[in-house]
Design a protein around this motif. Structure first.
Motif, PDB file in Angstrom:
ATOM      1  N   ASN A  39      -7.464  53.496  -3.353  1.00 13.93           N
ATOM      2  CA  ASN A  39      -7.723  55.017  -3.673  1.00 13.93           C
ATOM      3  C   ASN A  39      -8.321  55.507  -2.309  1.00 13.93           C
ATOM      4  O   ASN A  39      -9.497  55.282  -2.324  1.00 13.93           O
ATOM      5  N   GLN A  40      -7.639  55.931  -1.482  1.00 14.57           N
ATOM      6  CA  GLN A  40      -8.509  56.509   0.020  1.00 14.57           C
ATOM      7  C   GLN A  40      -9.412  57.444  -0.413  1.00 14.57           C
ATOM      8  O   GLN A  40     -10.488  57.429   0.211  1.00 14.57           O
ATOM      9  N   ALA A  41      -9.223  58.460  -1.304  1.00 19.75           N
ATOM     10  CA  ALA A  41     -10.370  59.518  -1.647  1.00 19.75           C
ATOM     11  C   ALA A  41     -11.458  58.798  -2.065  1.00 19.75           C
ATOM     12  O   ALA A  41     -12.595  59.074  -1.528  1.00 19.75           O
ATOM     13  N   LEU A  42     -11.401  57.625  -2.791  1.00 15.04           N
ATOM     14  CA  LEU A  42     -12.649  56.846  -3.180  1.00 15.04           C
ATOM     15  C   LEU A  42     -13.478  56.288  -2.017  1.00 15.04           C
ATOM     16  O   LEU A  42     -14.783  56.485  -1.842  1.00 15.04           O
ATOM     17  N   ILE A  44     -13.352  57.273   1.071  1.00 12.06           N
ATOM     18  CA  ILE A  44     -14.077  58.440   1.690  1.00 12.06           C
ATOM     19  C   ILE A  44     -15.475  58.802   1.118  1.00 12.06           C
ATOM     20  O   ILE A  44     -16.357  59.063   1.779  1.00 12.06           O
ATOM     21  N   ARG A  45     -15.334  58.874  -0.328  1.00  9.21           N
ATOM     22  CA  ARG A  45     -16.398  59.343  -0.909  1.00  9.21           C
ATOM     23  C   ARG A  45     -17.726  58.196  -0.698  1.00  9.21           C
ATOM     24  O   ARG A  45     -18.585  58.474  -0.478  1.00  9.21           O
ATOM     25  N   GLU A  48     -18.860  58.553   2.556  1.00  6.67           N
ATOM     26  CA  GLU A  48     -19.854  59.789   2.669  1.00  6.67           C
ATOM     27  C   GLU A  48     -21.227  59.278   1.968  1.00  6.67           C
ATOM     28  O   GLU A  48     -22.387  59.852   2.464  1.00  6.67           O
ATOM     29  N   LEU A  74      -9.974  62.703   9.581  1.00  8.20           N
ATOM     30  CA  LEU A  74     -10.378  62.991   7.932  1.00  8.20           C
ATOM     31  C   LEU A  74     -11.576  63.894   7.848  1.00  8.20           C
ATOM     32  O   LEU A  74     -11.368  64.833   7.214  1.00  8.20           O
ATOM     33  N   ARG A  82     -21.500  67.874   6.318  1.00 11.23           N
ATOM     34  CA  ARG A  82     -20.500  67.761   6.788  1.00 11.23           C
ATOM     35  C   ARG A  82     -19.669  68.965   7.472  1.00 11.23           C
ATOM     36  O   ARG A  82     -20.096  70.084   7.125  1.00 11.23           O
ATOM     37  N   VAL A  83     -18.972  68.746   8.509  1.00 11.59           N
ATOM     38  CA  VAL A  83     -18.723  70.241   9.080  1.00 11.59           C
ATOM     39  C   VAL A  83     -17.212  70.217   9.232  1.00 11.59           C
ATOM     40  O   VAL A  83     -16.400  69.347   8.939  1.00 11.59           O
TER      41      VAL A  83
END
Lengths: 83, 422
Positions: A39-42, A44-45, A48, A74, A82-83
């Motif tokens: 899960n790419q979103a996971l 990234i989170r 972060e 991304l 975050r900008v």
């Protein structure tokens, strides 16, 4: 630190420029368990969270890219935001 | 092409003829570039491409009527191998093979397999480059662009212009074949003629608007049902997906105005919304019903926004948690209970007001006042009953009956009291 195979499999990577002049690349871990679909979103989170909690106050710039050659940017972080 | 320069609020219209000629020139150009006969796209594959184009344009034009389309981010063509095979009268495997060839040729830019949801196909934007606004038919820029692209393709292959032109006009025609035409037809078409059946040729001829023989006209009729089903399913699907997109855009604006997220994160959120808010679209409802549901969903978002504004201590989690279907603690799902409560309260208040009005009318009628003073009691009853029946609320009717009974009993008591006093 992820082994080479996991680094290859990672969907995203994060390049961090620290205040002390160092620059490091981190690779995402995109699975919730061994056999889960990535899960790419996971990933990234998680990157972060690493920036905001683990390395809080230590970096100046961080950029998250897709883990591919000539990849897209991304997310971009500057001085803790975050900008 | 020119679509980028246009304002977004204007509706798109994809002209079938222009896109077909663009498709044809694209495939011709590809065939001309290939040296080996086996690498060229034959007439059968060309027919598949044109079938896909036809269905896709129908979907897009239908969606363009319902919603504004983003020219840079057009929705993909959602289809199923089986339905395409049914439309074309071939096997599923043939469609899969043709799709593979079209991907290699660059005609299909991207494919996404959605399991039970079929396949989503994004066609090469060069093929759809004919997309333009319905108000701009006389746009010179478009014409120049077309001519330039055609010229470019031809110049690249150093193909005789005259032959190419004739080939375009008579691509699949079997009549009036002169010497020049045969020499003008590129290798790909020779092969297509050898391997392809009359069936595909017919389909192409139909789209080229050449005078078609009788059997050519019959072909689309045979496929009409399957084609319609395919088109309806695809357009419906795009419509439903646009609902999710609208909902997320609105929610983001209202609840998360400062949120910055990347594309994969947004995709994940849209999937979660699809699951938790729209229940994976398992509810078999019409478009009208979905639009009504969309309004309730917007109402729920507004309720959350009001709740947040009420106190600084109120907060909601990040969207990927807020819209998670398993989040029972502080998820968006809970707002459904709020909404039901609010609507019930509204109905109760409305009912109370109506009953108050009814009571007042009866009292006025007793005193020979009000606008119904000349009506009999039965007439007044009928008027009120009709008025309340319009709301189609059983509880309201029951309350009305109770109200009537109590008022009648009161009247009886009132009459008895003076009798006892005497």
């Amino acid at each position: 630190m992820l082994n080479e195979n996991m680094q290859r499999e990672a969907l995203t990577k994060c390049i961090v420029w620290f205040y002390d002049g160092n620059c490091r690349t981190f690779y995402s871990f995109d699975k919730t368990h061994k056999r889960a679909n990535p899960n790419q979103a996971l990933g990234i989170r998680r990157l972060e969270k690493m920036l905001m909690e683990t390395f809080k106050g230590q970096w100046e710039t961080a950029i998250i890219y897709e883990n591919k050659p000539n990849s897209n940017e991304l997310a971009r972080f500057k001085r803790g935001a975050r900008v | 092409m020119t679509t980028k320069d246009k304002p977004n609020n204007q509706r798109f219209h994809f002209d079938f003829g222009e896109v077909f000629s663009k498709t044809k020139s694209f495939i011709d150009a590809y065939n001309n570039r290939q040296t080996q006969l086996t690498q060229k796209l034959n007439a059968n594959q060309r027919a598949t491409a044109e079938l896909m184009i036809r269905l896709y344009l129908k979907q897009l034009n239908k969606v363009a009527q319902l919603d504004t389309l983003d020219p840079d981010n057009l929705p993909g063509f959602n289809t199923y191998n089986e339905s395409l095979a049914k439309c074309k009268g071939c096997t599923k495997r043939t469609i899969i093979n043709h799709r593979e060839r079209l991907v290699n040729a660059g005609f299909i830019a991207k494919e996404q397999h959605c399991g039970k949801g079929g396949v989503e196909i994004w066609l090469n934007p060069v093929v759809l480059g004919m997309a333009k606004l319905s108000t701009n038919y006389g746009d010179n820029v478009v014409k120049i662009g077309d001519v330039a692209s055609l010229f470019y393709e031809k110049a690249k292959n150093f193909h005789p212009l005259v032959h190419e032109q004739q080939e375009q006009l008579n691509n699949n025609s079997k009549v009036d074949k002169s010497g020049t035409q045969i020499s003008g037809v590129p290798y790909g078409h020779e092969s297509g003629k050898a391997t392809g059946t009359g069936h595909e040729q017919d389909k192409n001829t139909e789209e080229n608007a050449n005078p078609a023989p009788e059997r050519q006209v019959k072909a689309p009729e045979r496929q009409c049902k399957a084609e319609k089903q395919e088109q309806q399913a695809g357009a419906g699907r795009i419509f439903l997906l646009s609902l999710i997109r609208q909902f997320w855009d609105y929610t983001r604006k209202v609840l998360y105005p400062d949120l910055i997220i990347s594309e994969p994160e947004e995709r994940e959120i849209l999937n979660l919304i699809w699951e938790s808010v729209y229940g994976k679209f398992q509810w078999n409802a019409t478009q009208k019903e979905w639009l009504k549901y969309q309004d309730t969903a917007f109402n729920r978002v507004n309720m959350v926004a009001r709740w947040l504004a009420r106190s600084p201590g109120h907060w909601i989690p990040k969207p990927h948690i807020y819209f998670h279907p398993n989040n029972k603690r502080n998820g968006f799902k809970k707002t459904w209970q709020w909404y039901v409560k609010q609507e019930t309260l509204k109905i109760e208040i409305r009912n109370q007001l109506l009953l108050q009005q009814v009571k007042a009318e009866w009292q006025q009628h007793e005193q020979n006042k009000g606008r119904f003073r000349e009506k009999t009691r039965l007439q007044l009853f009928r008027i009120q009953q009709k008025r309340l029946a319009d709301y189609r609320d059983e509880s309201l009717m029951q309350a009305y009956q109770q109200c009537l009974n109590s008022s009648l009993q009161l009247q009886k008591l009132k009459r008895k009291q003076p009798a006892h006093a005497q």
